[in-house]
Design a protein around this motif. Sequence first.
Motif, short mmCIF file in Angstrom:
data_model
loop_
_atom_site.label_atom_id
_atom_site.label_comp_id
_atom_site.label_asym_id
_atom_site.label_seq_id
_atom_site.Cartn_x
_atom_site.Cartn_y
_atom_site.Cartn_z
N GLY A 1 0.79 -1.22 0.00
CA GLY A 1 0.00 0.00 0.00
C GLY A 1 0.82 1.27 0.00
O GLY A 1 0.27 2.36 0.10
N ILE A 2 2.15 1.21 -0.10
CA ILE A 2 2.98 2.41 -0.15
C ILE A 2 3.68 2.42 -1.49
O ILE A 2 4.43 1.50 -1.83
CB ILE A 2 4.02 2.41 1.00
CG1 ILE A 2 3.31 2.32 2.35
CG2 ILE A 2 4.88 3.65 0.94
CD1 ILE A 2 4.27 2.16 3.52
N ILE B 1 2.44 -4.10 -3.61
CA ILE B 1 1.35 -5.02 -3.90
C ILE B 1 0.03 -4.25 -3.90
O ILE B 1 -0.30 -3.57 -2.93
CB ILE B 1 1.30 -6.17 -2.87
CG1 ILE B 1 2.58 -6.99 -2.94
CG2 ILE B 1 0.08 -7.04 -3.12
CD1 ILE B 1 2.64 -8.12 -1.93
N LEU B 2 -0.70 -4.32 -5.01
CA LEU B 2 -1.98 -3.63 -5.10
C LEU B 2 -3.02 -4.36 -4.25
O LEU B 2 -3.18 -5.58 -4.33
CB LEU B 2 -2.45 -3.56 -6.54
CG LEU B 2 -1.66 -2.64 -7.47
CD1 LEU B 2 -2.18 -2.75 -8.88
CD2 LEU B 2 -1.73 -1.19 -6.99
N ALA B 3 -3.73 -3.59 -3.42
CA ALA B 3 -4.72 -4.16 -2.52
C ALA B 3 -6.02 -4.45 -3.26
O ALA B 3 -6.42 -3.71 -4.16
CB ALA B 3 -4.99 -3.20 -1.38
N SER C 1 -2.72 6.47 -5.58
CA SER C 1 -2.25 6.16 -4.23
C SER C 1 -2.52 4.70 -3.89
O SER C 1 -2.29 4.26 -2.76
CB SER C 1 -2.93 7.07 -3.20
OG SER C 1 -4.33 6.88 -3.19
N GLY C 2 -3.01 3.93 -4.86
CA GLY C 2 -3.20 2.50 -4.67
C GLY C 2 -4.55 2.10 -4.12
O GLY C 2 -4.75 0.94 -3.76
N TYR D 1 -1.46 -15.19 -5.97
CA TYR D 1 -1.33 -14.18 -7.02
C TYR D 1 -1.27 -12.82 -6.37
O TYR D 1 -2.04 -12.52 -5.45
CB TYR D 1 -2.52 -14.24 -7.99
CG TYR D 1 -2.31 -13.43 -9.25
CD1 TYR D 1 -1.91 -14.04 -10.42
CD2 TYR D 1 -2.49 -12.05 -9.26
CE1 TYR D 1 -1.70 -13.32 -11.59
CE2 TYR D 1 -2.29 -11.31 -10.41
CZ TYR D 1 -1.90 -11.95 -11.58
OH TYR D 1 -1.68 -11.22 -12.71
N ALA D 2 -0.37 -11.96 -6.83
CA ALA D 2 -0.30 -10.58 -6.37
C ALA D 2 0.11 -9.69 -7.53
O ALA D 2 1.01 -10.04 -8.30
CB ALA D 2 0.70 -10.44 -5.22
#
Length: 385
Positions: free
Chosen positions: A35-36, A59-61, A99-100, A374-375
Motif C-alpha cells: 500500500g505504499i 502489492i496492489l490491494a 495512491s493505490g 497471485y499478487a
Amino acid sequence: MFSAIAISNGAIDTHGTRDAYEMMSQLKLSTCARGIFFSSMMTLSSGALAQVEISDPVILAPLEGGTVAYAYDINDAGFVVGLSDSDSPNLQPVVWDNSGVPIALPIPIECSVSAVPYLINNKGDAIGNCIPERTTNVFWGSDGTIEITYPLSGDSELFFRGMNNRGIAVGDSNPTNFTYSTAVLWNPGHELEILVPLPGDDVAIATDVNNGGTAIGRSGWWDLDYNNFMKPVRWDRFGNPTQLELPPGPNTCNNAFPRAINNNNVATGACAAPGYGDAVRWERDGSASLLEHPPGMAADSADINDRGQIAGTVFTGEIANDWNGLTIPVIWDANNKMIRLPIPDNRPEGERSEATDINNSGQVLGFIRGWNTYASLVWTVRSDQ
C-alpha cells in the motif's frame, strides 16, 4: 500492453530454479511494503548503463472483503485497471487511483456475470470485455458514460489489445472457431474499421496504437491444425500496412509478436522459434534487434514507453510455458541493456514473476504468482537516461 491470458491462469505458466534466480540477481532484494507506492529505492549503475533507481514493488490491494487483485494496465498518472474479488460472489472491475486505492467500476447490464477492463489511457477512459463471454466489449468513459460494442457481423468475439489517449483502440474480431482473425480499429466515432493484412495474407491482429494513430500487430496465415506464420506489421494512420523486419540471430523466427508501440513509432514484442523465444525492438525505420538476455534463456517483452524503456520477462527455460523454468521480471533501457526487477521477500517458494507494462512516469506493472497465490505489483524506475 495487455496480452490476452485466461483469468484462471493470470500469467504464462513458468517457474524455475534457485541457481538461475541467484545468477540473474543484480539487486539486493528488500521487503515489499503493502500500500505504499514509494518504498526504499535501490541504485544500479554499470558501465554504459545510466544510473537507475528501482523501488521495492508495491502489492496492489483488493477491494474491501477481497483477497486477490489482477492488474492489467497502468497510465502515465499511475492509475491501474483490472479485477478484484470482494464481498460480492463475482470478480469486480476495478480502477486503482495513484495512491493505490481500489475503486469498483460499474458492471453493465449487458454483462451476464461481470466485466474486466484491460486498458486505461491518460484521460482515464478504460476498455475491456464482459466476462465470461467476450462477445460484448465495454468502454468506461472518464466522464462516467458506458458504451457497448459488438464484433464484426458474423463474428462472435471482439478483443481490444491497445488504446491511445484519444480513445482509439485496436484489436481483433473473430469467429467462435478462430478460423480467421480480422484486425480492427475503433475510431473516434466509436465505429469499427478493418485494418487490412499484408498483401497475400489471410489474417491480421492489431495489438497497440499510439497517439499519432500508428498501429502495430501481426499479419499472416494459420490453419485448423494450428500451423501458422505471422509477420510483424505496422499500419500508418491511414490504415496502410507495412511489414517490419524479422530480427537477425541464431534462432529462426517463424512467428513475430509485436505487442506495443510508443509515440516515437518504436515498437517491442517477441519473436518465436521452435522451443525458443527472443524479445525484440523495432525501430522507426522497421529494422529489428534482439534485446539482451543471458545465454540459454528465452525472453519476452510486453511494453515500451516514450523513453525507449521496455518491460518484459526472462525465462530460465527455453520454452515459455515450461513449468520447470523460472520467470524473472526485467526492464531494458533505451540501449537494450537488461536490468532485473526485485521481487518481494517472504513469498511462497516456486512463485513466478513477470513485468507486463511500463508508463512514461517510469512505473512498471507486473505480477507474482504460484499454484494458489497471485499478487499484482507496481515498481517505480527512476533513471538519468
